[in-house]
Design an enzyme around this catalytic site. Structure first.
Site, short mmCIF file in Angstrom:
data_model
loop_
_atom_site.label_atom_id
_atom_site.label_comp_id
_atom_site.label_asym_id
_atom_site.label_seq_id
_atom_site.Cartn_x
_atom_site.Cartn_y
_atom_site.Cartn_z
N GLU A 59 -2.33 -15.92 53.85
CA GLU A 59 -1.67 -17.19 53.40
C GLU A 59 -0.91 -17.21 52.19
O GLU A 59 -0.91 -16.17 51.32
CB GLU A 59 -2.92 -18.08 52.74
CG GLU A 59 -3.78 -18.68 53.98
CD GLU A 59 -4.95 -19.38 53.49
OE1 GLU A 59 -5.49 -20.28 54.22
OE2 GLU A 59 -5.64 -19.06 52.48
N CYS A 93 -5.59 -21.56 42.68
CA CYS A 93 -5.80 -20.35 42.42
C CYS A 93 -7.61 -19.77 42.52
O CYS A 93 -8.25 -20.54 42.33
CB CYS A 93 -5.72 -20.20 40.77
SG CYS A 93 -6.07 -18.54 40.04
#
Length: 411
Positions: free
Chosen positions: A125, A383
């Site tokens: 990703e 994150c």
């Protein structure tokens, strides 16, 4: 509301058969080759040695400035040479399996790369984060990760393999394609991108994997990304994030020279051993010494220290005091990251009031300590949330898919 586009074809068997054929017909990619490697490959393919320097210049322009993915589009190269290049090499983009668009404009792509040797297709990703005046691409360096940081979703996925320099650069090239960031390419309607200039202004090696455990391929990719005849990104706009692979921090400063970020997250060895287990091998004393010796540090070239805020774990005022003491004398910025939850985690994000108190103390000590605004949480793009879609499948689904892959590859 987030938007998700599943770009896979309907018939999985056809898709796997296509991958099987591709593995048998695999040609080396010119993307990600250094000039020296490209010269050797072109000579081997039959390009006259006296022409090689000129051909490399032409190819780099078409690959990295114009962003073409088909030799037929290289209009200043003869038809015969284009045919010869297409016979021996590829410059194709990876398959975009899925594109997700967050309500805040963040985009996440699931890329699938073809098999290498007798291996299987792999997925990674990448995330695009648009902000006022800048657009940052978060790039992956490995399929999975070996570090098992306890608060990180990627850390729950076992390492499959390192990405090649081609696959690292392909994330950037494909993202630029889809954002209209190459000449003659259109930006999608409604896309959140900088109003002027480049759509991707910065890249951060903060995606899946530990970049410094894939040093040579990351180095090659970043040197091409920063090459004036390549993608021409300033090294001040490229940040490499590491959990603390100390020997390669020294090499990064000497051989790559990009901005450095440290996934710190704790200021006491006993806690960091749990949160970031590589600390057992390279404890804080060694890590901070390497940071102090990073070349060219100044107020204009600071190290970024990333610090995820975990409720009742590392968010006390005493932790803030120890953080300031630990970093004393290092030109630094401290990014405070509200913990981004993911399925199965036992951690919680610190209370906002506590995060602000922590930030105020660090700021008062003279360190910029912005609280990072969570981006893309609704599409698991924030994150610490990245993980290959195939790794999110139930075990039975994954085994079924792997069985089909094996059949498709004739193994």
């Amino acid at each position: 509301m987030s938007i998700s586009f599943d770009l896979t074809i309907d018939d999985t068997r056809d898709q796997l058969a296509r991958h099987a054929r591709a593995s048998l017909e695999a040609k080396p990619s010119l993307i990600g080759m250094s000039r020296e490697e490209m010269a050797e490959a072109l000579i081997k393919a039959g390009v006259p040695e006296r022409q090689v320097k000129m051909r490399i210049s032409q190819l780099w322009h078409w690959l990295y400035v114009r962003g073409v993915s088909d030799f037929a589009d290289m209009r200043n190269i003869s038809k015969d040479l284009r045919a010869m290049l297409a016979q021996h090499f590829t410059i194709a983009r990876p398959e975009v399996v899925e594109e997700q668009i967050s309500q805040d404009g963040t985009r996440k792509w699931l890329f699938r790369f073809p098999p290498r040797g007798a291996g299987r297709p792999v997925e990674i990703e990448s995330v695009y984060i648009p902000e006022e005046g800048r657009g940052t691409l978060c790039v992956s360096s490995q399929v999975g990760c070996t570090l098992t940081c306890s608060f990180c979703h990627t850390g729950t996925q076992k390492l499959v393999r390192n990405l090649t320099s081609e696959e690292i650069l392909a994330q950037l090239l494909t993202a630029r394609d889809r954002l209209g960031d190459f000449p003659d390419k259109d930006t999608p309607d409604g896309a959140m991108v900088p109003a002027e200039g480049r759509k991707i202004t910065n890249i951060v090696m903060m995606g899946m994997g530990e970049p410094l455990y894939n040093f040579e391929e990351v180095k090659k990719a970043l040197l091409i990304a920063s090459d004036g005849d390549g993608l021409s990104l300033s090294k001040r706009r490229i940040t490499l994030s590491t959990s603390g692979v100390v020997p390669e921090i020294y090499r990064t400063g000497d051989e790559i020279g990009v901005m450095l970020a440290i996934s710190l997250h704790a200021v006491r060895d006993e806690l960091r051993d749990i949160l970031v287990p590589i600390n057992k091998k390279y404890p804080l004393e060694q890590l901070i010494k390497a940071c102090r010796e990073y070349p060219g540090l100044s107020n204009a070239k600071r190290i970024t220290f990333e610090y995820v805020m975990l409720k009742d774990i590392n968010d006390s005022l005493e932790d803030a005091k120890l953080l300031v003491k630990l970093l004393q004398g290092i030109p630094a910025k401290i990014n405070l990251i509200p913990f981004n939850p993911w399925p199965g985690t036992n951690y919680q994000c610190s209370e906002w009031e506590q995060i602000e108190k922590f930030a105020d103390y660090v700021n008062a000590a003279g360190y910029a300590s912005p609280i990072r605004t969570p981006r893309g949480r609704d599409i698991l793009a924030a994150c610490g949330q990245l993980k290959s879609e195939s790794e999110r499948m139930r075990k039975s689904e994954r085994l079924a898919l792997e069985a089909m892959m094996i059949a498709g590859h004739g193994e």
